[in-house]
Motif scaffolding. Structure first.
Motif, mmCIF file in Angstrom:
data_model
loop_
_atom_site.group_PDB
_atom_site.id
_atom_site.type_symbol
_atom_site.label_atom_id
_atom_site.label_comp_id
_atom_site.label_asym_id
_atom_site.label_seq_id
_atom_site.Cartn_x
_atom_site.Cartn_y
_atom_site.Cartn_z
ATOM 1 N N THR A 81 -34.418 23.880 -51.504
ATOM 2 C CA THR A 81 -33.740 23.410 -50.295
ATOM 3 C C THR A 81 -32.978 22.140 -50.653
ATOM 4 O OG1 THR A 81 -35.491 24.277 -48.872
ATOM 5 C CG2 THR A 81 -34.047 22.603 -47.919
ATOM 6 N N GLU A 82 -31.687 22.112 -50.293
ATOM 7 C CA GLU A 82 -30.895 20.901 -50.498
ATOM 8 C C GLU A 82 -30.935 20.072 -49.211
ATOM 9 O OE1 GLU A 82 -30.356 23.418 -53.471
ATOM 10 O OE2 GLU A 82 -29.664 23.993 -51.481
ATOM 11 N N CYS A 83 -30.933 18.749 -49.360
ATOM 12 C CA CYS A 83 -30.907 17.891 -48.173
ATOM 13 C C CYS A 83 -30.080 16.647 -48.480
ATOM 14 C CB CYS A 83 -32.324 17.488 -47.762
ATOM 15 S SG CYS A 83 -33.174 16.492 -48.993
ATOM 16 N N VAL A 84 -29.487 16.085 -47.447
ATOM 17 C CA VAL A 84 -28.710 14.850 -47.603
ATOM 18 C C VAL A 84 -29.632 13.659 -47.363
ATOM 19 C CG1 VAL A 84 -26.808 13.467 -46.662
ATOM 20 C CG2 VAL A 84 -26.536 15.948 -46.937
ATOM 21 N N MET A 85 -29.680 12.747 -48.339
ATOM 22 C CA MET A 85 -30.518 11.549 -48.199
ATOM 23 C C MET A 85 -29.706 10.256 -48.269
ATOM 24 S SD MET A 85 -34.159 12.137 -50.067
ATOM 25 C CE MET A 85 -35.371 13.275 -49.379
ATOM 26 N N TYR A 86 -28.454 10.344 -48.723
ATOM 27 C CA TYR A 86 -27.625 9.140 -48.817
ATOM 28 C C TYR A 86 -26.158 9.515 -48.664
ATOM 29 C CZ TYR A 86 -27.493 10.808 -53.695
ATOM 30 O OH TYR A 86 -27.373 11.578 -54.828
ATOM 31 N N ARG A 87 -25.348 8.521 -48.361
ATOM 32 C CA ARG A 87 -23.918 8.780 -48.142
ATOM 33 C C ARG A 87 -23.076 7.747 -48.884
ATOM 34 N NH1 ARG A 87 -25.481 6.222 -43.153
ATOM 35 N NH2 ARG A 87 -25.866 8.190 -42.078
ATOM 36 N N THR A 88 -21.849 8.141 -49.176
ATOM 37 C CA THR A 88 -20.893 7.241 -49.814
ATOM 38 C C THR A 88 -19.982 6.674 -48.734
ATOM 39 O OG1 THR A 88 -20.946 8.625 -51.786
ATOM 40 C CG2 THR A 88 -19.134 7.078 -51.607
ATOM 41 N N VAL A 89 -19.892 5.343 -48.674
ATOM 42 C CA VAL A 89 -19.041 4.707 -47.667
ATOM 43 C C VAL A 89 -18.115 3.691 -48.331
ATOM 44 C CG1 VAL A 89 -20.739 4.993 -45.809
ATOM 45 C CG2 VAL A 89 -20.769 2.905 -47.187
ATOM 46 N N SER A 90 -17.077 3.309 -47.615
ATOM 47 C CA SER A 90 -16.124 2.329 -48.131
ATOM 48 C C SER A 90 -16.807 0.972 -48.284
ATOM 49 C CB SER A 90 -14.940 2.223 -47.163
ATOM 50 O OG SER A 90 -14.094 1.163 -47.547
ATOM 51 N N ASN A 91 -16.580 0.321 -49.417
ATOM 52 C CA ASN A 91 -17.117 -1.019 -49.659
ATOM 53 C C ASN A 91 -16.011 -2.000 -49.252
ATOM 54 O OD1 ASN A 91 -18.667 -3.127 -50.552
ATOM 55 N ND2 ASN A 91 -18.328 -2.770 -52.717
ATOM 56 N N ASP A 92 -15.984 -2.333 -47.965
ATOM 57 C CA ASP A 92 -14.832 -3.035 -47.398
ATOM 58 C C ASP A 92 -14.556 -4.393 -48.050
ATOM 59 O OD1 ASP A 92 -14.482 -0.880 -45.800
ATOM 60 O OD2 ASP A 92 -15.271 -1.808 -43.968
ATOM 61 N N PHE A 93 -13.273 -4.698 -48.150
ATOM 62 C CA PHE A 93 -12.824 -5.958 -48.743
ATOM 63 C C PHE A 93 -12.858 -7.074 -47.693
ATOM 64 C CE2 PHE A 93 -11.574 -3.102 -51.924
ATOM 65 C CZ PHE A 93 -11.115 -3.777 -53.047
ATOM 66 N N THR A 94 -13.172 -8.276 -48.136
ATOM 67 C CA THR A 94 -13.148 -9.435 -47.238
ATOM 68 C C THR A 94 -11.691 -9.866 -47.044
ATOM 69 O OG1 THR A 94 -13.275 -11.003 -49.076
ATOM 70 C CG2 THR A 94 -15.373 -10.221 -48.166
ATOM 71 N N GLU A 95 -11.453 -10.697 -46.032
ATOM 72 C CA GLU A 95 -10.087 -11.196 -45.791
ATOM 73 C C GLU A 95 -9.567 -11.947 -47.006
ATOM 74 O OE1 GLU A 95 -9.568 -13.404 -42.181
ATOM 75 O OE2 GLU A 95 -10.638 -11.899 -40.986
ATOM 76 N N GLU A 96 -10.458 -12.685 -47.651
ATOM 77 C CA GLU A 96 -10.080 -13.452 -48.850
ATOM 78 C C GLU A 96 -9.665 -12.500 -49.973
ATOM 79 O OE1 GLU A 96 -9.584 -16.598 -51.615
ATOM 80 O OE2 GLU A 96 -9.583 -16.531 -49.428
ATOM 81 N N GLU A 97 -10.424 -11.405 -50.149
ATOM 82 C CA GLU A 97 -10.100 -10.431 -51.199
ATOM 83 C C GLU A 97 -8.754 -9.748 -50.920
ATOM 84 O OE1 GLU A 97 -13.991 -8.434 -53.144
ATOM 85 O OE2 GLU A 97 -13.870 -8.185 -50.971
#
Length: 253
Positions: free
Chosen positions: A156-172
């Protein structure tokens, strides 16, 4: 002229990484800054899949992320993983990582050498009576499921984690001044567009690793200057070195 390169991956832990040789040889500054990050599902989110971890007698791990989120979820749900649990990992390095959570017992560990699930199949077939749980990311294909089906394994396959955007700070965002960007997944390209909706490529060189990443970049209207792997350059560092040597040769010529 390429002087400052953003590599969308964590900084290499080894000082022997080819990236450091490239920085020294070609006089470029390398900045390691992931565009994406991995986060685990909450217990509440995981429960919607109607999967009971203790119904399974073996787990298949394809990455360290899978190990982290499997044991984190178990802890959050107050589940004690039995000592009889068997672990099947695509590499020995991943299998050794399990020591972070449980005592390493060789008779309970099985691992491949190539990093591909195919390499694990013979060991899994030898344990055909096991019920296999395969923790995965929210972004995955059906290759693993199809492969295990060919051997008639109970899985059985299951989802345990997700990939999300690593947002940039205003300074970056304000100090974003790179001559080259290197991407390793379609999610990285998506993160670029999300963080910089008005992104204009201009003279910025873009390098991608893997056909899916290249396609994602093209779909976003980006010009590709480096595509790896290729027959001649199977690694990103090899392709990058070749590109920089040609550029420097053109400048010096």
């Amino acid at each position: 002229m390429i002087k400052k390169i953003l590599v969308s991956q964590p900084q290499p832990s080894s000082e022997k990484s080819p990236y450091y040789d490239i920085a020294s040889k070609y006089g470029v500054e390398l900045v390691f800054r992931p565009f994406i990050k991995v986060e685990g599902l909450t217990a509440k989110e995981f429960r919607t899949q109607k999967i009971n971890i203790l119904d399974y007698t073996a787990v298949v791990f394809t990455s360290r992320h899978a190990i982290d989120h499997y044991f984190t979820l178990a802890k959050e749900m107050r589940i004690t993983i039995p000592e009889s649990m068997k672990y099947f990992c695509v590499t020995e390095t991943i299998s050794l990582y399990i020591q972070k959570y449980v005592q390493y017992r060789k008779r309970k560990m099985f691992f491949g050498t190539t990093g591909k699930i195919d390499d694990l199949l013979p060991a899994m077939v030898k344990h055909k009576s096991e019920k296999y749980l395969v923790p995965m990311s929210d972004v995955h294909n059906d290759n693993v499921a199809q492969l295990l089906n060919t051997k008639k394994l109970n899985h059985t396959e299951c989802v345990m984690y997700r990939t999300v955007s690593n947002d940039f700070t205003e300074e970056e965002v304000r100090t974003f001044d790179y001559d080259m960007l290197i991407f390793f997944s379609p999610s990285g390209i998506e993160s670029l567009i999300k963080n910089f909706p008005d992104f204009k490529q201009g003279d910025i060189a873009i390098a991608t690793f893997g056909p899916a990443t290249a396609q994602s970049a093209k779909d976003a209207g980006l010009r590709l200057d480096i595509q790896a792997p290729s027959e001649k350059y199977p690694s990103m560092t090899g392709a990058l070195q070749h590109y920089l040597s040609e550029k420097q040769g053109a400048v010096n010529g």
